[in-house]
Design an enzyme around this catalytic site. Structure first.
Site, mmCIF file in Angstrom:
data_model
loop_
_atom_site.group_PDB
_atom_site.id
_atom_site.type_symbol
_atom_site.label_atom_id
_atom_site.label_comp_id
_atom_site.label_asym_id
_atom_site.label_seq_id
_atom_site.Cartn_x
_atom_site.Cartn_y
_atom_site.Cartn_z
ATOM 1 N N THR A 165 1.743 2.715 -4.221
ATOM 2 C CA THR A 165 0.373 3.178 -3.970
ATOM 3 C C THR A 165 -0.635 2.192 -4.562
ATOM 4 O O THR A 165 -1.592 1.783 -3.895
ATOM 5 C CB THR A 165 0.178 4.590 -4.566
ATOM 6 O OG1 THR A 165 1.026 5.486 -3.849
ATOM 7 C CG2 THR A 165 -1.258 5.050 -4.469
ATOM 8 N N SER A 219 8.379 -1.110 -4.126
ATOM 9 C CA SER A 219 8.450 0.032 -5.030
ATOM 10 C C SER A 219 9.878 0.185 -5.530
ATOM 11 O O SER A 219 10.811 0.263 -4.734
ATOM 12 C CB SER A 219 8.018 1.286 -4.262
ATOM 13 O OG SER A 219 8.389 2.435 -4.968
ATOM 14 N N HIS A 228 11.486 2.659 -7.138
ATOM 15 C CA HIS A 228 12.253 3.912 -7.011
ATOM 16 C C HIS A 228 12.787 4.121 -5.593
ATOM 17 O O HIS A 228 13.546 5.054 -5.355
ATOM 18 C CB HIS A 228 11.438 5.113 -7.504
ATOM 19 C CG HIS A 228 10.390 5.627 -6.573
ATOM 20 N ND1 HIS A 228 10.636 6.621 -5.670
ATOM 21 C CD2 HIS A 228 9.082 5.301 -6.418
ATOM 22 C CE1 HIS A 228 9.522 6.901 -5.003
ATOM 23 N NE2 HIS A 228 8.566 6.103 -5.432
ATOM 24 N N THR A 266 -1.245 -3.422 -20.476
ATOM 25 C CA THR A 266 0.084 -3.778 -20.996
ATOM 26 C C THR A 266 1.160 -3.398 -19.997
ATOM 27 O O THR A 266 1.166 -2.283 -19.473
ATOM 28 C CB THR A 266 0.314 -3.048 -22.345
ATOM 29 O OG1 THR A 266 -0.681 -3.505 -23.255
ATOM 30 C CG2 THR A 266 1.696 -3.335 -22.908
ATOM 31 N N CYS A 308 4.032 15.257 3.733
ATOM 32 C CA CYS A 308 3.056 14.450 2.996
ATOM 33 C C CYS A 308 1.761 14.278 3.777
ATOM 34 O O CYS A 308 0.944 13.443 3.439
ATOM 35 C CB CYS A 308 3.643 13.100 2.625
ATOM 36 S SG CYS A 308 4.221 12.175 4.034
#
Ligand code: PMP
Length: 400
Positions: free
Chosen positions: A73, A199, A201, A237, A325
């Site tokens: 995203t 991404s 995951h 960070t 979604c």
């Protein structure tokens, strides 16, 4: 009871080797790579550099072209808004209508500030015609963004052709490779991408970490004000454990993903053929061949998608609803709240389609999982149809 996860497109289980690689960075290796005057900071910085190399190799990039983000995203927002902010005078952006909302919604504030957008239609299989991209490019076009593969319907876009057209016309090309990277070959040179979203995951890495490939020399403004991490493109960070995990997942995918795809493609075909043979009035969505391996998506007449998924869950099968979604959209038509924009885009009739199903297999699924789904799904569909008034009407019509 069976425990079959057929929802790898929403997320994947973290590979145990990835967890093992990450653990020291939650413990003794807690240094901040920006504070590398001492040993702990040095360790973190070296790990960050090594990880950048792994992720770069996965997509055929140089390490300096990888910017770590919090996920896809953020990477999509950075690609769209960062490229717009970096543009001197070009104010036109082209996307496809089946992009993820992190692309589509990123356009809303840009439109409000005077950017113009062209949203390309897709065909019945969900594919963008590269010729439409060619026709849509104007002298003031800044960026074309077309995803590599669609999560909901599995269709793979002709990104190399689109990339070539964009390059010929001097327009930046961004592709969202969230659903494809780690599963099918993704190479920034072959695709001709200037910006590419990743991404972790989605390929057996952890959540909350992703990356964007930024071709050297691309004008891109940072979206966050702060420090100078990630080459100035992304302040804050770094999520060192997440980055180490993403790199471990990238290494595993580079070594093993061809084998996964070789196994999953025939399993997907087996599921497709089995569904076709056992459930009447079932309609597959997406391209029949140019699709992600092990991805099968469809809708069935006279059986509501969400109910079907709930009953499947009761049989130990976890899968996704294509329309899930699509609720709660900002700035889109009221009608979109009901029907998935992707299903609408490919012309699924919203009056007879009451939700779709996406089965997405992963590296640990087996032929037995496919057999189980095929053994329970026809009865589930029949049960739902028995409760459906439209099914009764349909049967009456058929009976004369
Ligand atoms: N792009 C695509 C193609 C997706 O399918 C998704 C959802 N997994 C995203 C972007 C957003 O990913 P995330 O929610 O992990 O940021």
């Amino acid at each position: 009871m069976a425990h079959i996860f057929f929802d790898h497109i929403s997320t994947t289980p973290v590979d145990p080797r990835v967890i093992e690689a990450m653990l020291p960075y939650f413990g003794e290796k807690y240094g901040n790579p920006a504070s590398h005057i001492h040993d702990l900071g040095q360790t973190a910085l070296r790990s960050l550099d090594a990880a950048r190399g792994s992720v770069a190799r996965m997509v055929g990039a140089q390490p300096g072209e990888i910017v770590f983000t919090s996920g896809a995203t953020e990477a999509n927002n950075l690609a769209i808004k960062g490229a717009a902010a970096g543009s001197k005078d070009r104010r036109h952006i082209i996307v496809s209508e089946v992009e993820h909302f992190s692309v589509l919604n990123a356009l809303l504030p840009l439109r409000a500030s005077g950017f113009e957008t062209t949203v390309l239609h897709v065909d019945h299989d969900g594919r963008v015609d590269p010729d439409d991209v060619r026709k849509a490019i104007r002298p003031d076009t800044l960026l074309v963004s077309v995803m590599h593969a669609n999560a909901e319907i599995g269709t793979i876009q002709p990104v190399s052709e689109i990339g070539r057209i964009a390059r010929e016309r001097g327009v930046l090309f961004h592709t969202d490779a969230t659903a494809s990277a780690g599963h099918i070959p993704v190479d920034v040179e072959a695709i001709g991408a200037d910006l590419l979203t990743l991404s972790a995951h989605n390929f057996y890495g952890p959540k909350g970490i992703g990356a964007i490939y930024v071709r050297k020399g691309t004008r891109l403004e940072s979206m966050l004000d702060g420090g100078f991490q990630e080459g100035g493109y992304r302040a804050g960070t770094e999520n060192v454990p997440g980055i180490v995990g993403m790199a471990a997942a990238a290494e595993i995918a580079m070594a093993e993903s061809v084998g996964w795809a070789d196994r999953l493609a025939p399993l997907g075909r087996q599921l497709w053929d089995g569904l076709e043979a056992s459930i009447p009035l079932l309609h597959f969505t997406g391209h029949p061949k140019e699709r992600l391996p092990g991805h099968v998506s469809f809708w069935v007449e006279h059986a509501e998608g969400e109910s079907l998924l709930l009953l499947l869950n009761m049989q130990g099968v976890m899968a996704a609803s294509g329309s899930a979604c699509s609720s709660n959209l900002r700035g889109h038509d009221e009608e979109d709240l009901v029907a998935s924009t992707v299903l609408k885009a490919i012309g699924v009739p919203s009056d007879i389609c009451t939700g779709s199903v996406t089965f997405s297999m992963g590296k640990d699924n087996t032929g037995a999982d496919v057999a189980h789904v095929l053994s329970v799904l026809p009865a589930i569909v029949s049960r739902l149809r028995e409760m459906s008034p439209t099914w009764l009407d349909y049967q009456k019509q058929q009976g004369g």
